[in-house]
Design an enzyme around this catalytic site. Sequence first.
Site, PDB file in Angstrom:
ATOM      1  CE  LYS A 202      47.484  15.671 -22.347  1.00 30.00           C
ATOM      2  NZ  LYS A 202      47.095  14.553 -22.548  1.00 30.00           N
ATOM      3  CG  ASN A 203      43.389  15.016 -21.042  1.00 33.94           C
ATOM      4  OD1 ASN A 203      44.221  14.705 -21.835  1.00 33.94           O
ATOM      5  ND2 ASN A 203      43.505  14.714 -19.917  1.00 33.94           N
TER       6      ASN A 203
ATOM      7  CB  CYS B 162      50.725   3.688 -20.610  1.00 38.77           C
ATOM      8  SG  CYS B 162      50.328   4.709 -19.290  1.00 38.77           S
TER       9      CYS B 162
ATOM     10  NE  ARG C 146      52.038  12.565 -24.424  1.00 37.44           N
ATOM     11  CZ  ARG C 146      51.565  11.317 -23.707  1.00 37.44           C
ATOM     12  NH1 ARG C 146      52.055  10.790 -23.084  1.00 37.44           N
ATOM     13  NH2 ARG C 146      50.409  11.188 -23.955  1.00 37.44           N
TER      14      ARG C 146
ATOM     15  CG  ASP D 231      45.677  13.820 -15.661  1.00 35.07           C
ATOM     16  OD1 ASP D 231      46.187  12.876 -15.067  1.00 35.07           O
ATOM     17  OD2 ASP D 231      45.019  14.170 -16.374  1.00 35.07           O
TER      18      ASP D 231
ATOM     19  NE  ARG E  79      46.293   5.508 -18.690  1.00 33.55           N
ATOM     20  CZ  ARG E  79      46.337   6.705 -19.455  1.00 33.55           C
ATOM     21  NH1 ARG E  79      47.581   6.850 -19.532  1.00 33.55           N
ATOM     22  NH2 ARG E  79      45.503   7.627 -19.401  1.00 33.55           N
TER      23      ARG E  79
HETATM   24  C1  UD1 Z   1      41.910  10.429 -19.045  1.00 35.37           C
HETATM   25  C2  UD1 Z   1      42.942  11.260 -19.513  1.00 35.37           C
HETATM   26  C3  UD1 Z   1      43.966  11.291 -18.338  1.00 35.37           C
HETATM   27  C4  UD1 Z   1      43.520  11.386 -17.004  1.00 35.37           C
HETATM   28  C5  UD1 Z   1      42.310   9.946 -16.894  1.00 35.37           C
HETATM   29  C6  UD1 Z   1      41.936  10.122 -15.536  1.00 35.37           C
HETATM   30  C7  UD1 Z   1      42.786  11.834 -21.755  1.00 35.37           C
HETATM   31  C8  UD1 Z   1      43.242  11.935 -23.049  1.00 35.37           C
HETATM   32  N1  UD1 Z   1      43.361  11.374 -20.468  1.00 35.37           N
HETATM   33  O1  UD1 Z   1      42.632   9.010 -19.409  1.00 35.37           O
HETATM   34  O2  UD1 Z   1      44.747  12.384 -18.538  1.00 35.37           O
HETATM   35  O3  UD1 Z   1      44.607  10.827 -16.163  1.00 35.37           O
HETATM   36  O4  UD1 Z   1      41.272  10.094 -17.895  1.00 35.37           O
HETATM   37  O5  UD1 Z   1      41.394  11.164 -15.182  1.00 35.37           O
HETATM   38  O6  UD1 Z   1      41.535  12.483 -21.609  1.00 35.37           O
HETATM   39  N2  UD1 Z   1      40.090   1.549 -17.181  1.00 35.37           N
HETATM   40  C9  UD1 Z   1      39.675   0.134 -17.526  1.00 35.37           C
HETATM   41  N3  UD1 Z   1      39.246  -0.428 -18.603  1.00 35.37           N
HETATM   42  C10 UD1 Z   1      38.938   0.702 -19.777  1.00 35.37           C
HETATM   43  C11 UD1 Z   1      39.380   2.005 -19.697  1.00 35.37           C
HETATM   44  C12 UD1 Z   1      39.842   2.335 -18.227  1.00 35.37           C
HETATM   45  O7  UD1 Z   1      39.859  -0.678 -16.691  1.00 35.37           O
HETATM   46  O8  UD1 Z   1      38.643   0.314 -20.756  1.00 35.37           O
HETATM   47  C13 UD1 Z   1      40.736   1.991 -16.105  1.00 35.37           C
HETATM   48  C14 UD1 Z   1      42.088   2.611 -16.295  1.00 35.37           C
HETATM   49  O9  UD1 Z   1      43.191   1.707 -16.250  1.00 35.37           O
HETATM   50  C15 UD1 Z   1      42.114   3.581 -15.154  1.00 35.37           C
HETATM   51  C16 UD1 Z   1      40.543   3.951 -14.875  1.00 35.37           C
HETATM   52  O10 UD1 Z   1      39.970   3.046 -15.639  1.00 35.37           O
HETATM   53  O11 UD1 Z   1      42.403   2.976 -13.828  1.00 35.37           O
HETATM   54  C17 UD1 Z   1      40.572   5.218 -15.373  1.00 35.37           C
HETATM   55  O12 UD1 Z   1      40.948   5.439 -16.560  1.00 35.37           O
HETATM   56  P1  UD1 Z   1      40.128   6.500 -17.596  1.00 35.37           P
HETATM   57  O13 UD1 Z   1      39.193   7.536 -17.097  1.00 35.37           O
HETATM   58  O14 UD1 Z   1      39.659   5.755 -19.035  1.00 35.37           O
HETATM   59  O15 UD1 Z   1      41.409   7.294 -18.346  1.00 35.37           O
HETATM   60  P2  UD1 Z   1      41.661   7.829 -19.779  1.00 35.37           P
HETATM   61  O16 UD1 Z   1      40.305   7.954 -20.413  1.00 35.37           O
HETATM   62  O17 UD1 Z   1      42.711   6.803 -20.299  1.00 35.37           O
END
Ligand code: UD1
Length: 423
Positions: free
Chosen positions: A22-23, A118, A401, A309, A123
């Site tokens: 999915k991701n 969320c 999902r 995850d 996030r």
């Molecule tokens: C992706 C995955 C999700 C998984 C996560 C961590 C997808 C669609 N989803 O989510 O299933 O749980 O990686 O492996 O691929 N953060 C910030 N600022 C930002 C972006 C992130 O502070 O601009 C923080 C987030 O709040 C979190 C951490 O960084 O605490 C990691 O998040 P991130 O790796 O970005 O997760 P996603 O890409 O949203």
Amino acid sequence: MDQIIVRGNGPLKGEIPIAGAKNACLTLMPATLLTDQPLTLTNAPRLSDIRTMTALLQSLGAEVAGLQEGQVLALSSHALTSHRADYDIVRKMRASILVLGPMLARDGVAEVSLPGGCAIGARPVDLHLRALEAMGASLDLRDGYVHARAPHGGLRGAVFEFPLVSVGATENALMAATLARGTTVLKNVAREPEIVDLARCLRAMGARIEGEGTGTLTIEGVDALHGATHPVVTDRIELGTYMLAPAMCGGEVECIGGRIELLEAFCEKLDEAGLVVEETARGIKVSRPNGRVRAVNVTTAPFPGFPTDLQAQFMALMCLADGTSILEETIFENRFMHAPELARMGARIEVQGGHATVHGVETLRGAPVMATDLRASVSLILAGMAAEGQTTVSRVYHLDRGYEHVVRKLRAVGAHIERVKED
Ligand code: UD1
């Protein structure tokens, strides 16, 4: 709304096919926005998140057709008719932010609704925005939207170091950099298999990328990308989830298409817990010798660490382990919502900040429980399969999902599970 009813089970036996990730698919699909030529994704999973991304891309003028019952996605973005990703779609799924980088790189303009909070934490998307700013984008945050513009002549190559590892921000910046002028060096990037898969697909489309799977990505911008056909990598989270089914219930299950390199840290923990994990010609086979599993401690971390995850599902296993385990969540600040639901089934869990202490019990008892997010919902199903009596899981739309045909796949290995309409 549908419910899932699970009755406690004896040992499982058989095989489960693992779908495409999915991701990975959610970041490969927006790559269509980078080119006016067709992009074909094979091995796509059939999930509601994929339908949400389809609707988003269509709202921008892309054509998306699901072929072979949705396992093949034919995407084409000949010309974009809109550059606005609307709140109504973005609020359903955070990964919608991944259209920002590609639209900006191709047409120099993009408006994307901010995803908002969320259930598993705040996030934010600040890292996505900072990386694009480093490439020269000007960003204006108003009315709940990011209004982004590239400088005259398009995005510029840049050196940017992420202050913390983010999967989504790495993907957005990587896609944008493929069409930027000059060289971009992205440091402290995510190394997840989904990033490697994206880099491979972009390279098949003509991008010049080095370093995927390491902490630094170097991207030489090109004038245009072209079409490609790309198979989506195996879903390591679906894989890990089904590897836990025989761990919970006993027996032996082969997960077809699985590879240990996708989940090494997780496989090590299964081994420590006393399970037998073997790679076969077709996938990964997991079996549980007689007796209870051992309690082991886990700390979630970016790849190659233990995936956040799979934390909820692993907690379900630890609820029945011999001894006490400590699960530490370092990625998201509020990702233990499954703990009180598991407690309704007789689990003994204390949550304090980012730590959960799980005192293993000999038996769980079925109960009505509520799914709070995607991974939490499947942890309750796993717990229900190992519990005495009947468990009813409500709010199962979370499950749709991320898990295709979950009932069919688990029934095929002998689980007593069915989906019913709520009265
Ligand atoms: C992706 C995955 C999700 C998984 C996560 C961590 C997808 C669609 N989803 O989510 O299933 O749980 O990686 O492996 O691929 N953060 C910030 N600022 C930002 C972006 C992130 O502070 O601009 C923080 C987030 O709040 C979190 C951490 O960084 O605490 C990691 O998040 P991130 O790796 O970005 O997760 P996603 O890409 O949203």
